[in-house]
Design a protein around this motif. Structure first.
Motif, mmCIF file in Angstrom:
data_model
loop_
_atom_site.group_PDB
_atom_site.id
_atom_site.type_symbol
_atom_site.label_atom_id
_atom_site.label_comp_id
_atom_site.label_asym_id
_atom_site.label_seq_id
_atom_site.Cartn_x
_atom_site.Cartn_y
_atom_site.Cartn_z
ATOM 1 N N ASN A 64 53.842 11.111 12.277
ATOM 2 C CA ASN A 64 55.157 10.603 12.666
ATOM 3 C C ASN A 64 55.350 9.192 12.104
ATOM 4 O O ASN A 64 54.427 8.576 11.579
ATOM 5 N N LYS A 65 56.553 8.669 12.236
ATOM 6 C CA LYS A 65 56.882 7.374 11.631
ATOM 7 C C LYS A 65 56.061 6.236 12.223
ATOM 8 O O LYS A 65 55.662 5.311 11.500
ATOM 9 N N SER A 66 55.808 6.290 13.518
ATOM 10 C CA SER A 66 55.035 5.232 14.171
ATOM 11 C C SER A 66 53.667 5.100 13.525
ATOM 12 O O SER A 66 53.199 3.987 13.228
ATOM 13 N N GLU A 67 53.003 6.231 13.319
ATOM 14 C CA GLU A 67 51.665 6.237 12.723
ATOM 15 C C GLU A 67 51.707 5.861 11.252
ATOM 16 O O GLU A 67 50.856 5.105 10.768
ATOM 17 N N GLN A 92 38.459 8.659 22.940
ATOM 18 C CA GLN A 92 39.333 7.847 22.106
ATOM 19 C C GLN A 92 40.787 8.213 22.335
ATOM 20 O O GLN A 92 41.143 9.389 22.429
ATOM 21 N N THR A 93 41.661 7.196 22.476
ATOM 22 C CA THR A 93 43.101 7.429 22.556
ATOM 23 C C THR A 93 43.808 6.521 21.561
ATOM 24 O O THR A 93 43.309 5.431 21.238
ATOM 25 N N ASP A 94 44.980 6.961 21.105
ATOM 26 C CA ASP A 94 45.743 6.175 20.131
ATOM 27 C C ASP A 94 46.084 4.794 20.673
ATOM 28 O O ASP A 94 45.880 3.775 20.008
ATOM 29 N N GLY A 107 45.897 -0.848 20.663
ATOM 30 C CA GLY A 107 46.044 -2.030 21.499
ATOM 31 C C GLY A 107 47.466 -2.272 21.952
ATOM 32 O O GLY A 107 47.850 -3.399 22.305
ATOM 33 N N ILE A 108 48.277 -1.197 21.978
ATOM 34 C CA ILE A 108 49.681 -1.309 22.340
ATOM 35 C C ILE A 108 50.196 0.070 22.714
ATOM 36 O O ILE A 108 49.687 1.081 22.216
ATOM 37 N N THR A 109 51.188 0.137 23.592
ATOM 38 C CA THR A 109 51.756 1.438 23.942
ATOM 39 C C THR A 109 52.736 1.873 22.858
ATOM 40 O O THR A 109 53.287 1.044 22.116
ATOM 41 N N TYR A 110 52.980 3.181 22.766
ATOM 42 C CA TYR A 110 53.949 3.665 21.783
ATOM 43 C C TYR A 110 55.355 3.168 22.106
ATOM 44 O O TYR A 110 56.173 2.957 21.202
ATOM 45 N N ASN A 111 55.656 2.981 23.377
ATOM 46 C CA ASN A 111 56.964 2.448 23.756
ATOM 47 C C ASN A 111 57.172 1.066 23.138
ATOM 48 O O ASN A 111 58.225 0.774 22.547
ATOM 49 N N ILE A 164 54.820 -12.141 21.553
ATOM 50 C CA ILE A 164 54.840 -12.369 20.110
ATOM 51 C C ILE A 164 53.493 -12.049 19.457
ATOM 52 O O ILE A 164 53.430 -11.648 18.290
ATOM 53 N N LYS A 165 52.400 -12.187 20.207
ATOM 54 C CA LYS A 165 51.085 -11.877 19.650
ATOM 55 C C LYS A 165 50.956 -10.386 19.332
ATOM 56 O O LYS A 165 50.333 -10.007 18.334
ATOM 57 N N LYS A 166 51.542 -9.529 20.176
ATOM 58 C CA LYS A 166 51.532 -8.094 19.900
ATOM 59 C C LYS A 166 52.348 -7.783 18.659
ATOM 60 O O LYS A 166 51.959 -6.942 17.835
ATOM 61 N N ILE A 167 53.465 -8.476 18.514
ATOM 62 C CA ILE A 167 54.322 -8.237 17.354
ATOM 63 C C ILE A 167 53.626 -8.696 16.074
ATOM 64 O O ILE A 167 53.678 -8.011 15.042
ATOM 65 N N GLU A 168 52.954 -9.836 16.131
ATOM 66 C CA GLU A 168 52.212 -10.316 14.965
ATOM 67 C C GLU A 168 51.093 -9.338 14.592
ATOM 68 O O GLU A 168 50.829 -9.127 13.398
ATOM 69 N N ARG A 169 50.474 -8.750 15.605
ATOM 70 C CA ARG A 169 49.409 -7.773 15.334
ATOM 71 C C ARG A 169 49.973 -6.548 14.628
ATOM 72 O O ARG A 169 49.382 -6.046 13.665
#
Length: 266
Positions: free
Chosen positions: A143-146, A199-201, A206-210, A237-242
């Protein structure tokens, strides 16, 4: 948490995707499609779309578990394939994965990630073996997210002839699956590549798909900066930078192998 993702016309999306699948088959001159069935939402959704596009008799599914694959995933894949009316083969690749790993002679020892990635590359090889012998196209379930963050194995599950849901974020895939009749137990599973036990995505990312989908929509579709994305979504912002770093580092996965140009010498 809410979402900044816009509403999607799923009926129109289904029409576009099934038309794409049908056209791809006609253009290729192949006799049908083959895909790996994991018991998860993405492959179940793609299988449903293929059946809608060309009928069950032209779709073949391979179920290829390893020693870390939950038994319920195999059962879900087999049961949903029966609902769709498609033929399947179940091929346990545990011994092959273990055997390949023993070919590694170097130090340090093989990492968990390197060992885990053997399995998706074996699945790709087996899918193309069947495809070559039966004149089929290999259908991927990315999918696009991956795809945008590179959360797939290069020349593994990323190896396919077409990617029917490659322009749909995971958030949209969940709703599409519901509309297509994918069982709720499959939709509700924690997404996992199954590379190692437990293991989970979302744990690995390190972030939810939402959160991921909102970040990607802001960066990729709206063209916003890291700071603007944080302001719009309210996400740290740290999640976004990641996520931004993941997009950059995985660019090679979405490109063909580069070559130096010598045409100016001709």
């Amino acid at each position: 948490m809410g979402t900044i993702l816009p509403a999607l016309d799923f009926n129109e999306a289904i029409k576009i995707i099934t038309g794409f699948i049908s056209d791809a088959l006609e253009f290729s001159g192949c006799d049908g499609f083959i895909l790996g069935l994991s018991g998860g939402i993405d492959s179940a959704t793609v299988a449903s779309l293929c059946v809608r596009a060309v009928g069950p008799s032209r779709v073949l599914g391979l179920i290829m578990p390893t020693s870390t694959t939950p038994r319920e995933d195999v059962k879900d894949a087999e049961e949903f394939a029966r609902v769709l009316g498609i033929k399947t083969f179940t091929i346990d690749i545990s011994d092959i994965q273990s055997g390949v790993s023993k070919l590694y002679r170097d130090n340090p020892k093989l990492s968990r990630l390197a060992y885990g990635n053997i399995a998706p590359r074996l699945r790709m090889t087996i899918l193309y073996m069947y495809a070559n012998n039966r004149n089929l196209l290999v259908v991927g379930s990315g999918n696009k997210s991956e795809l945008v963050v590179g959360y797939f194995t290069k020349y593994g599950d990323g190896g396919a002839d077409i990617l029917p849901i490659g322009d749909l974020y995971k958030t949209y895939v969940k709703e599409l699956a519901r509309i297509l009749g994918v069982p709720q137990r499959i939709i509700d599973k924690k997404p996992s590549a199954g590379l190692w036990p437990g293991q989970t995505d979302e744990d690995e990312l390190g972030i939810t798909y939402n959160e991921l989908d909102q970040i990607l929509y802001a960066i990729v579709d709206l063209g916003l900066s890291v700071e603007e994305t944080s302001d719009l979504t309210g996400i740290d912002i740290k999640k976004i930078e990641r996520v931004f770093g993941m997009i950059k580092r995985s660019e090679h996965k979405r490109m063909p192998p580069p070559s130096p140009s010598i045409k100016h010498l001709l």
